[in-house]
Design a protein around this motif. Structure first.
Motif, mmCIF file in Angstrom:
data_model
loop_
_atom_site.group_PDB
_atom_site.id
_atom_site.type_symbol
_atom_site.label_atom_id
_atom_site.label_comp_id
_atom_site.label_asym_id
_atom_site.label_seq_id
_atom_site.Cartn_x
_atom_site.Cartn_y
_atom_site.Cartn_z
ATOM 1 N N ASN A 1 0.914 -1.117 -0.618
ATOM 2 C CA ASN A 1 -0.282 -0.010 -0.292
ATOM 3 C C ASN A 1 0.655 1.124 -0.769
ATOM 4 O OD1 ASN A 1 0.646 0.725 2.373
ATOM 5 N ND2 ASN A 1 -0.818 -0.595 3.417
ATOM 6 N N GLY A 2 1.783 1.395 -0.119
ATOM 7 C CA GLY A 2 2.888 2.417 -0.393
ATOM 8 C C GLY A 2 3.197 3.637 0.825
ATOM 9 N N ARG A 3 2.152 2.657 2.436
ATOM 10 C CA ARG A 3 2.619 3.750 3.506
ATOM 11 C C ARG A 3 4.025 3.246 4.482
ATOM 12 N NH1 ARG A 3 -2.951 4.405 6.274
ATOM 13 N NH2 ARG A 3 -2.175 6.223 6.609
ATOM 14 N N ILE A 4 4.527 4.382 4.919
ATOM 15 C CA ILE A 4 5.633 4.756 5.489
ATOM 16 C C ILE A 4 4.933 3.903 6.655
ATOM 17 C CG2 ILE A 4 6.171 6.785 4.935
ATOM 18 C CD1 ILE A 4 5.258 7.899 7.472
ATOM 19 N N ILE A 5 6.166 3.274 7.367
ATOM 20 C CA ILE A 5 5.652 2.488 8.840
ATOM 21 C C ILE A 5 6.491 2.732 10.184
ATOM 22 C CG2 ILE A 5 5.222 0.268 7.173
ATOM 23 C CD1 ILE A 5 8.769 -0.226 7.972
ATOM 24 N N ASP A 6 5.566 2.281 11.334
ATOM 25 C CA ASP A 6 6.631 3.106 11.983
ATOM 26 C C ASP A 6 7.271 2.158 13.124
ATOM 27 O OD1 ASP A 6 5.100 6.037 12.679
ATOM 28 O OD2 ASP A 6 3.547 5.181 12.379
ATOM 29 N N PHE A 7 8.206 2.611 13.962
ATOM 30 C CA PHE A 7 8.953 1.126 14.173
ATOM 31 C C PHE A 7 9.690 1.482 15.751
ATOM 32 C CE2 PHE A 7 11.284 2.328 11.476
ATOM 33 C CZ PHE A 7 12.434 1.896 10.787
ATOM 34 N N GLY A 8 10.004 0.302 16.697
ATOM 35 C CA GLY A 8 10.987 1.063 17.379
ATOM 36 C C GLY A 8 12.446 0.569 17.340
ATOM 37 N N LEU A 9 13.360 0.848 17.460
ATOM 38 C CA LEU A 9 14.662 0.250 17.241
ATOM 39 C C LEU A 9 14.956 0.034 18.533
ATOM 40 C CD1 LEU A 9 17.074 -0.998 15.756
ATOM 41 C CD2 LEU A 9 17.688 1.698 15.183
ATOM 42 N N SER A 10 15.768 -0.721 18.276
ATOM 43 C CA SER A 10 17.117 -1.113 20.117
ATOM 44 C C SER A 10 17.848 -1.849 20.337
ATOM 45 C CB SER A 10 15.882 -1.724 21.200
ATOM 46 O OG SER A 10 15.097 -0.791 21.556
ATOM 47 N N ILE A 11 18.936 -1.981 20.754
ATOM 48 C CA ILE A 11 20.491 -3.116 20.253
ATOM 49 C C ILE A 11 20.155 -3.719 21.823
ATOM 50 C CG2 ILE A 11 22.497 -3.076 19.491
ATOM 51 C CD1 ILE A 11 20.628 -1.690 17.337
ATOM 52 N N SER A 12 20.466 -4.586 21.858
ATOM 53 C CA SER A 12 19.941 -5.319 22.844
ATOM 54 C C SER A 12 19.751 -5.210 24.461
ATOM 55 C CB SER A 12 21.739 -5.996 23.447
ATOM 56 O OG SER A 12 22.746 -6.777 22.017
ATOM 57 N N GLY A 13 17.972 -4.752 23.991
ATOM 58 C CA GLY A 13 17.533 -4.415 25.186
ATOM 59 C C GLY A 13 16.976 -2.961 25.578
ATOM 60 N N ALA A 14 18.569 -2.011 24.793
ATOM 61 C CA ALA A 14 18.419 -0.512 25.262
ATOM 62 C C ALA A 14 17.830 -0.189 23.848
ATOM 63 C CB ALA A 14 20.268 -0.350 24.804
ATOM 64 N N HIS A 15 16.989 0.764 24.161
ATOM 65 C CA HIS A 15 15.974 1.095 23.458
ATOM 66 C C HIS A 15 16.770 2.486 22.786
ATOM 67 C CE1 HIS A 15 12.030 3.123 20.996
ATOM 68 N NE2 HIS A 15 12.332 3.785 21.754
#
Length: 201
Positions: free
Chosen positions: A69-83
């Motif tokens: 559908n081409g719509r941008i996405i929302d996401f959280g990024l963490s590395i080894s539990g650190a947000h």
């Protein structure tokens, strides 16, 4: 072809080919309605995460991108539990050193020497000026939280360019170094830095 194999074997016997150990990716996917075995608060936190239907291998990269559908996405990024950040954009590429000169590089990631054992996480067209590629340690896990992404903003996953299809929306993705490196045979004609200088500069 058989001729190609013979040529490589002959070159190896002549000492013109070297074996290189390359880091690969272990990717674990959790879809809507499934228990997340990586969640410390989950009853299944100690459960076996080796579910072949939800675990994937990549030599180059995982790309999580906006869907059909081409719509941008929302996401959280963490590395080894650190947000690290809550992001909105076209998605995220997580690459090995081997994959760093393809999609990740075109998205603004660094050139990475083939012997590097960590991962490279590169946001795709993020809707912020405060976004950077992240180079991880070898034992880190890159975590992508899509649980707040609306179903109308579907996310699509590609592993080494191949589409992964799921019957339910993806909610979390975990990417880490694979347990066993991939061995590649390379002709000794040109080293990484010579190749980088010729191709990228």
């Amino acid at each position: 072809s058989d001729e190609g194999v013979v040529a490589v074997v002959a070159a190896a016997l002549a000492g013109d080919v070297v074996a290189e150990q390359r880091t690969n990716l272990r990717i674990d996917v959790v879809c809507a309605g499934e228990v997340d075995p990586w969640d410390d608060d989950s009853d299944a936190a100690m459960a076996d995460v080796d579910d072949p239907a939800r675990s994937f291998f990549a030599l180059n990269e995982l790309a999580v991108t906006r869907g059909a559908n081409g719509r941008i996405i929302d996401f959280g990024l963490s590395i080894s539990g650190a947000h690290i950040a809550d992001m909105r954009g076209d998605g995220l590429v997580v690459a090995t050193a081997t994959g760093s000169t393809a999609y990740a590089l075109s998205a603004g990631g660094p050139l990475v020497s083939p012997g590097f054992a960590g991962l490279v996480a590169v946001p795709l067209a993020p809707h912020t000026l405060h976004s950077r590629a992240i180079v991880t340690a070898s034992n880190d896990v890159v975590e992508m939280d899509l649980s707040h992404n609306a179903d109308t903003r579907e996310a699509t996953l590609f592993v080494d360019g191949e589409l992964l299809e799921f019957e339910r929306p993806v909610r979390r993705v975990y990417v880490r170094r694979g347990d066993t490196p991939t061995v590649l045979l390379r002709y000794q004609r040109e080293g990484f830095y010579e190749h980088a200088a010729r191709v990228f500069f």
